[in-house]
Design an enzyme around this catalytic site. Sequence first.
Site, PDB file in Angstrom:
ATOM      1  N   ARG A   1       0.778  -1.235   0.000  1.00  0.00           N
ATOM      2  CA  ARG A   1       0.000   0.000   0.000  1.00  0.00           C
ATOM      3  C   ARG A   1       0.811   1.287   0.000  1.00  0.00           C
ATOM      4  O   ARG A   1       0.313   2.342  -0.419  1.00  0.00           O
ATOM      5  CB  ARG A   1      -0.982   0.003   1.172  1.00  0.00           C
ATOM      6  CG  ARG A   1      -0.351   0.193   2.537  1.00  0.00           C
ATOM      7  CD  ARG A   1      -1.414   0.337   3.614  1.00  0.00           C
ATOM      8  NE  ARG A   1      -2.237   1.514   3.436  1.00  0.00           N
ATOM      9  CZ  ARG A   1      -1.859   2.755   3.740  1.00  0.00           C
ATOM     10  NH1 ARG A   1      -0.678   2.979   4.230  1.00  0.00           N
ATOM     11  NH2 ARG A   1      -2.675   3.768   3.554  1.00  0.00           N
TER      12      ARG A   1
ATOM     13  N   GLY B   1       1.784  -0.923  -6.020  1.00  0.00           N
ATOM     14  CA  GLY B   1       2.518  -1.564  -4.928  1.00  0.00           C
ATOM     15  C   GLY B   1       2.799  -3.000  -5.301  1.00  0.00           C
ATOM     16  O   GLY B   1       1.975  -3.660  -5.934  1.00  0.00           O
TER      17      GLY B   1
ATOM     18  N   GLY C   1       5.395  -5.142  -3.235  1.00  0.00           N
ATOM     19  CA  GLY C   1       6.339  -5.812  -2.334  1.00  0.00           C
ATOM     20  C   GLY C   1       5.954  -7.221  -1.943  1.00  0.00           C
ATOM     21  O   GLY C   1       6.816  -8.053  -1.686  1.00  0.00           O
ATOM     22  N   GLU C   2       4.665  -7.509  -1.889  1.00  0.00           N
ATOM     23  CA  GLU C   2       4.249  -8.818  -1.398  1.00  0.00           C
ATOM     24  C   GLU C   2       4.259  -9.884  -2.489  1.00  0.00           C
ATOM     25  O   GLU C   2       4.570 -11.042  -2.235  1.00  0.00           O
ATOM     26  CB  GLU C   2       2.836  -8.718  -0.810  1.00  0.00           C
ATOM     27  CG  GLU C   2       2.776  -7.737   0.338  1.00  0.00           C
ATOM     28  CD  GLU C   2       1.476  -7.810   1.120  1.00  0.00           C
ATOM     29  OE1 GLU C   2       0.454  -8.206   0.527  1.00  0.00           O
ATOM     30  OE2 GLU C   2       1.493  -7.477   2.310  1.00  0.00           O
TER      31      GLU C   2
END
Lengths: 757, 206
Positions: A518, A706, A708-709
Amino acid sequence: MAQQQNQNATLNVVGTRGPNIDAIARVTGTAKYTGDIELPGMLHARVLRSPHPHARIVGIDTSKAEALPGVKAVITYKDAPKLPIWGSRQFVMNDRVRFVGEGFAAVAATDLETADRALRLIQVQFEQLPFVMDPEEALKPGAPQLFPDGNLEGQARAVTRGSVEQGFKESDRVIERVYRCPTMWSGSMEPHAAIALWEGAKLTMWCSAQSPNRVHMNMTQQFDLSDANCRIISSYVGGGFGTKSAPHVDETIAALLAKKAGRPVKLQYTREEEILDSNTRFEVKMYMRVGVMKDMSIRALDVRAYINQGAYHSRLGGLGNHATHLYNITHLRTQQFRVHTNIANTGPTRGVGDPQECFGLDSVLDEIANEMGWDPMAFRLKNIKRNGDPVPRGQTGVEDGVLINQGAELCINQGAARLGWNRRNPTPGAGQSGPKARGIGMAVTERGGGAGLAGAEVKINLDGSVVMSFASTDIGTGSRTTLSMIASEVLGVPLSKFLTVAGDTEAAPYDGGSQGNRTLQSTGRAVEQAARDCLQQVFAAAAPLLKAMPAELEMRDSVVRVRGDAQRMMALSEVMSRRGRSIVGDGNVAGAQTGMNVERTPGAHFVEVEVDRETGKVRILKYVSAHDVGQPINLTIVENQLEGGTIQGLALTQAEEMRFDPRDGKCLNANFLDLKPPTMMDFDPRVIDIIAVDNKSAFGPFGAKGLGENPNHPGMAAVANAIYNATGVRLREVPFTRADVLQGLGQQRPAAQTARG
Amino acid sequence: MADDDREQSEGAVSRRAFLKGGAAATGALSATLMPGVAEAQLPLAKDADPRLTTVDLRVNGVAYRKEVPNSRTLVEFIREDLKLTGTKVGCDRAMCGACTVILNGRNVYACSMLAVEVSGGDVTTIEGLGTTDALHPIQQAFIEKSGFQCGFCTSGQIMSTKALLDKMPRPTEDDARLLMSGNLCRCSAYKRILESVMTASRLLQA
């Protein structure tokens, strides 16, 4: 808005490469993490933890500990607020302990050794209670009960669309399989740490948190403080991965001790404490039934998932949204049971159940494709959702939205080409002689980004330098850099003029924090707004000085210019000094503005493995990680995130399961040697090949997403599918040990219908 | 049931507890075995408090003499006595490498050595490598290749790189993987750490 878009048709900063703006601080050791901070008169704390998985404390005597010279405060569950930690159902300390390692008393002393000695002087009487560690066992009648309302957390979360029973009747082939991801360690290099300082009624806390504002909410609740009387600072954070995304007991314990002692207190977790008590990645057992038609479409999917929350949850677990947002499935039902058991606390880790769901779903789809004789990639391309397909915007599964800007097909096609999918032998294990067998596998993932509220503040000083403040954090994701690049792009002020204040709830507006893909998407938009606000104020101040209208102005390299007139310009520093007042701009974004339920961020992983049939060793020869990254803000950071996240996801195929002794509930491997996170020798990083698929977002700043995950998700499924392709051995439980591979090779018969254990 | 915890913690002797308990003896033993340490520099117990010992250490070129508890680890000495907090503690069990410093030319885990044990030694920490104004080529390489994410393991990674390149100025990638395998990076920025080591090697050759 249209004009702003035109102004940004040519990007100067966004999309470039470059080092992090805080790189020098990170490579010289000058970056101050929480544990590096020392306050005058500061005490050091230790926590007394339960040796039992489930017990009631019937007696506690702290008098000897209190009498020990150097001890300045002792607290027990009796001193703790009778209020759950924000987002959890755990009290900071309780007279009932529910996992081995749960704290119930704590000491602050002048030094750590004294604090340790004092812990041993606390006399405790436990009444041991029966305990349960398996989520399905915990739901059976007569199982030990952790809470008055039982072990099931709330209602089972359910998504239903159509009728799965009818769907299975209509299907040409139905298979049913069970997959399991165990409780896995997900901590970071920096263990939890918190420093509490009370000045009158005001609490200032330095802590290693992903979301300072969530800690802030917890502290104001626990101590009944006004928002103004609480300041949380998480400037440099040594990794988080989700374990620090919610408030944790350590912060409240430090604040309770500091209050009682009347001195600042530092509580720094040891590595063992960090492993036992840090909201680790939850176990998921998935019963999956899938039905397909001969035309390769998925007719029905039924998922029953048992999520082992452990004793408490930092945030509730579950599965991701792959079944609803990644694949077109006519009849769908998922039921998710979130169950409390007497093992360690759990929480989200680089996705809320996304890696686990990806393992189950992308394994079962691979299995049925193989059974039907279909190419698993063609099968996925047939069924993945594409832009324009219906998706649910809410939790119920009703498809009331339309998917946009999702580049799954791009990721699959580019990843397949890079790995050479066409080399794949369609018959598992076929045509290979000798001990080494090679195989190719793939898996697909997706997630949204940008939930919750975000805020940022940008200030231009009188000399034209810029201070940007935001209350989300840079946990290693490079957000200090990328957020500054967004502001730099908007303002036309070079990055070298920027200073960032990260993770400070007092310096910056409210922000949900750094988790769930996020920060870039939400905080980034707030930064963009704040910078535009500043820019308009700069133009308003400069217009009379340049004898122009504000709308005629632009700024590049910190010089305000009249567009189309090379003669009229003025340095920002001069505009500011003539104005005589600094300029402050702020931005605030609501989650709904980020479109996270309709705009998705997919990725596809492709892997070639070599399995040694004599030793069971699985070696990764080549690994392609292709991700939709929206508009990259900083390509270096994008690639670093994708590489690191991919390797971290692949580590789960090899190790990192937390094992608990069924006899006494103790964790058997609460140290690095036994958890075996990979080193550079365990995993050759050179096999990782990244494809960043530029697929702009309609919501993120400059089209950024986003991410990153996501790279953490597909590793387990991709490797399992490749091992199957190499050997015909289907592994349905991670990690994949050599013993599992050898056992499978020994059996070499149609797959058993249940998972091990 | 009383005193359950006491039995628990005292019954199981951790490596750490062993270290602490055996501090004085270990220190004396190691000092006699340590080559190049003059007899006069051997840590000797003070008359006043046998639990304290005077330690002489050269850290980043500066000589320090401090009286410390015998149980003081090298990383505690560095971080708490000298306030050099660039060296991190990731596990305190010699399992992660975040605390790596260079002692007498070798990279060591500072969490698992006692200050008294290394008295007379020469220590380099991240603060002694380069400064924010004058970066060491290895630090430049880690910036150029972005060989980090969260940065918590980075000081240790850089110190291991220093020890590696001092011994082996032109390692192959596989040499570097082997010799850097004592340093965990949980963010798994390994690809870039490896590139940083190789780039540092080139920068130092130049």
